[in-house]
Scaffold this motif. Structure first.
Motif, PDB file in Angstrom:
ATOM      1  N   SER A  17      65.746  10.827 115.319  1.00  0.00           N
ATOM      2  CA  SER A  17      65.939   9.835 114.264  1.00  0.00           C
ATOM      3  C   SER A  17      67.359   9.257 114.358  1.00  0.00           C
ATOM      4  N   PRO A  18      67.537   7.973 114.021  1.00  0.00           N
ATOM      5  CA  PRO A  18      66.550   7.034 113.480  1.00  0.00           C
ATOM      6  C   PRO A  18      65.629   6.409 114.513  1.00  0.00           C
ATOM      7  N   GLY A  19      65.907   6.632 115.816  1.00  0.00           N
ATOM      8  CA  GLY A  19      65.075   6.105 116.878  1.00  0.00           C
ATOM      9  C   GLY A  19      65.846   6.076 118.174  1.00  0.00           C
ATOM     10  N   ILE A  20      65.135   6.125 119.316  1.00  0.00           N
ATOM     11  CA  ILE A  20      65.837   6.182 120.606  1.00  0.00           C
ATOM     12  C   ILE A  20      65.424   5.074 121.568  1.00  0.00           C
ATOM     13  N   ILE A  21      64.361   4.333 121.264  1.00  0.00           N
ATOM     14  CA  ILE A  21      63.909   3.269 122.156  1.00  0.00           C
ATOM     15  C   ILE A  21      64.489   1.933 121.686  1.00  0.00           C
ATOM     16  N   GLY A  81      69.288   1.328 122.526  1.00  0.00           N
ATOM     17  CA  GLY A  81      68.298   2.346 122.832  1.00  0.00           C
ATOM     18  C   GLY A  81      67.832   2.308 124.279  1.00  0.00           C
ATOM     19  N   VAL A  82      66.957   3.234 124.604  1.00  0.00           N
ATOM     20  CA  VAL A  82      66.417   3.344 125.958  1.00  0.00           C
ATOM     21  C   VAL A  82      65.545   2.130 126.277  1.00  0.00           C
ATOM     22  N   VAL A 117      57.501   8.786 118.814  1.00  0.00           N
ATOM     23  CA  VAL A 117      58.897   8.660 119.252  1.00  0.00           C
ATOM     24  C   VAL A 117      59.172   7.268 119.809  1.00  0.00           C
ATOM     25  N   THR A 118      58.277   6.757 120.641  1.00  0.00           N
ATOM     26  CA  THR A 118      58.541   5.463 121.267  1.00  0.00           C
ATOM     27  C   THR A 118      58.509   4.316 120.261  1.00  0.00           C
ATOM     28  N   GLY A 119      57.818   4.506 119.153  1.00  0.00           N
ATOM     29  CA  GLY A 119      57.763   3.462 118.139  1.00  0.00           C
ATOM     30  C   GLY A 119      58.663   3.701 116.946  1.00  0.00           C
ATOM     31  N   LEU A 172      73.862  11.912 121.253  1.00  0.00           N
ATOM     32  CA  LEU A 172      74.560  12.084 119.985  1.00  0.00           C
ATOM     33  C   LEU A 172      74.934  10.758 119.326  1.00  0.00           C
ATOM     34  N   ALA A 173      75.506   9.834 120.066  1.00  0.00           N
ATOM     35  CA  ALA A 173      75.975   8.577 119.472  1.00  0.00           C
ATOM     36  C   ALA A 173      74.822   7.739 118.932  1.00  0.00           C
ATOM     37  N   ARG A 174      73.673   7.796 119.585  1.00  0.00           N
ATOM     38  CA  ARG A 174      72.533   6.976 119.175  1.00  0.00           C
ATOM     39  C   ARG A 174      71.728   7.602 118.049  1.00  0.00           C
ATOM     40  N   THR A 175      71.828   8.924 117.918  1.00  0.00           N
ATOM     41  CA  THR A 175      70.967   9.612 116.957  1.00  0.00           C
ATOM     42  C   THR A 175      71.779  10.365 115.910  1.00  0.00           C
TER      43      THR A 175
END
Length: 297
Positions: A126-130, A138-139, A203-205, A232-235
């Protein structure tokens, strides 16, 4: 074995309930592919110390029923709320790992916090990785699709290949036995192919940025510096900024599997955050202030 029925569709869901019936209550939600057993290094010592520790196997995972539908965030959050209602749990601390953190957030924003007093989100996606409009760093979705193809083609190889990064063995020098890696891979493979791909779709959404401000309980965010699954920085850092009342604790050299590599520290921090069994709200507040000051682990 203890089971209850999902309030959504009647799916039979398995849970464990350890420790004294009247102890301070912690409900554990596992990461993707794993059942409650991933929390053994936290649940067992906390239960022995007098806490009531309840662990859930999400649908299609662990000993819960293998079903085709319900692998969306709303249903998974409803399943979690159903457990709280089934056991009539009150003043609960929700503790979650990885995608489980999204289930906890959605449970709180969808059902409110009448049964919950605090939450601990460990190595959350969370809040998201894509990459998306609100998550521009994101990725790349194309990389996620390629990873999904590998996962569907050979799940055992996928779990085995990423074990080193999961525990940050090479990158941070963490020690994990080959036997434990094999054990955890075997436990991941208990999740059905349908459940595994369904949770991956969550996760992807995932993008919880708009609803985090509605979380109205204190949150302890725990994250590792070497978490490649959820950087860490993204989540973790972003999650702590967006939550109204959060404390971030960063574990040096911690990977996504810090529940094992940093098990003693995590258990100590959770115990401090929970307070003593049956702790008052005032005691809990003191523990939170200590955590914010970096005391207690």
């Amino acid at each position: 074995m203890p089971y209850y029925e999902s309030p959504v569709d009647g799916t039979r869901l398995h849970y464990v309930d350890h420790g004294p019936a009247r102890g301070a209550v912690a409900v554990f939600v596992a990461g993707a592919y794993l059942g409650h057993e991933m929390w053994e290094h936290q649940m067992l010592p906390l239960a022995e110390a007098g806490y009531r520790c309840v662990g859930l196997d999400r649908r299609g995972h662990g000993r819960s029923d293998d079903v085709w539908s319900g692998y969306d965030l709303d249903t998974l959050a409803d399943d979690l709320q159903g457990l709280l209602d089934h056991l009539d749990l009150r003043e609960v601390t929700l503790i979650a790992h990885s995608v489980g953190t999204a289930e906890v957030v959605r449970c709180l924003t969808r059902h409110g916090s009448s049964r919950v007093v605090r939450a601990a989100l460990v190595c959350g996606v969370s809040p998201g990785i894509i990459r998306s409009e609100r998550l521009p760093d994101g990725v790349d979705p194309a990389l996620a699709r390629a990873d999904e193809e590998f996962f569907r083609r050979d799940r055992p190889a996928w779990f085995t290949r990423f074990a080193d990064a999961f525990f940050a063995v090479t990158s941070a020098g963490n020690e994990v036995s080959d036997a434990y890696v094999r054990y955890l891979v075997d436990r991941c493979l208990v999740a059905t192919p349908r459940a595994a791909t369904g949770v991956r779709s969550v996760v992807t959404g995932l993008d919880l940025t708009a609803e985090l401000s509605a979380v109205d309980v204190p949150v302890l965010v725990v994250h590792g510096t070497h978490d490649t699954s959820a950087p860490l920085a993204r989540t973790g850092e972003r999650l702590a900024r967006l939550l109204p009342d959060a404390v971030l604790k960063v574990y040096e050299n911690g990977g996504h599997g810090l529940f094992f590599t940093h098990a003693e520290r995590l258990t100590t921090d959770l115990r401090a955050y929970l307070g003593g069994p049956g702790a008052t709200t005032a005691t809990t507040g003191i523990c939170r202030m200590l955590a914010a000051a970096g005391i207690g682990g």
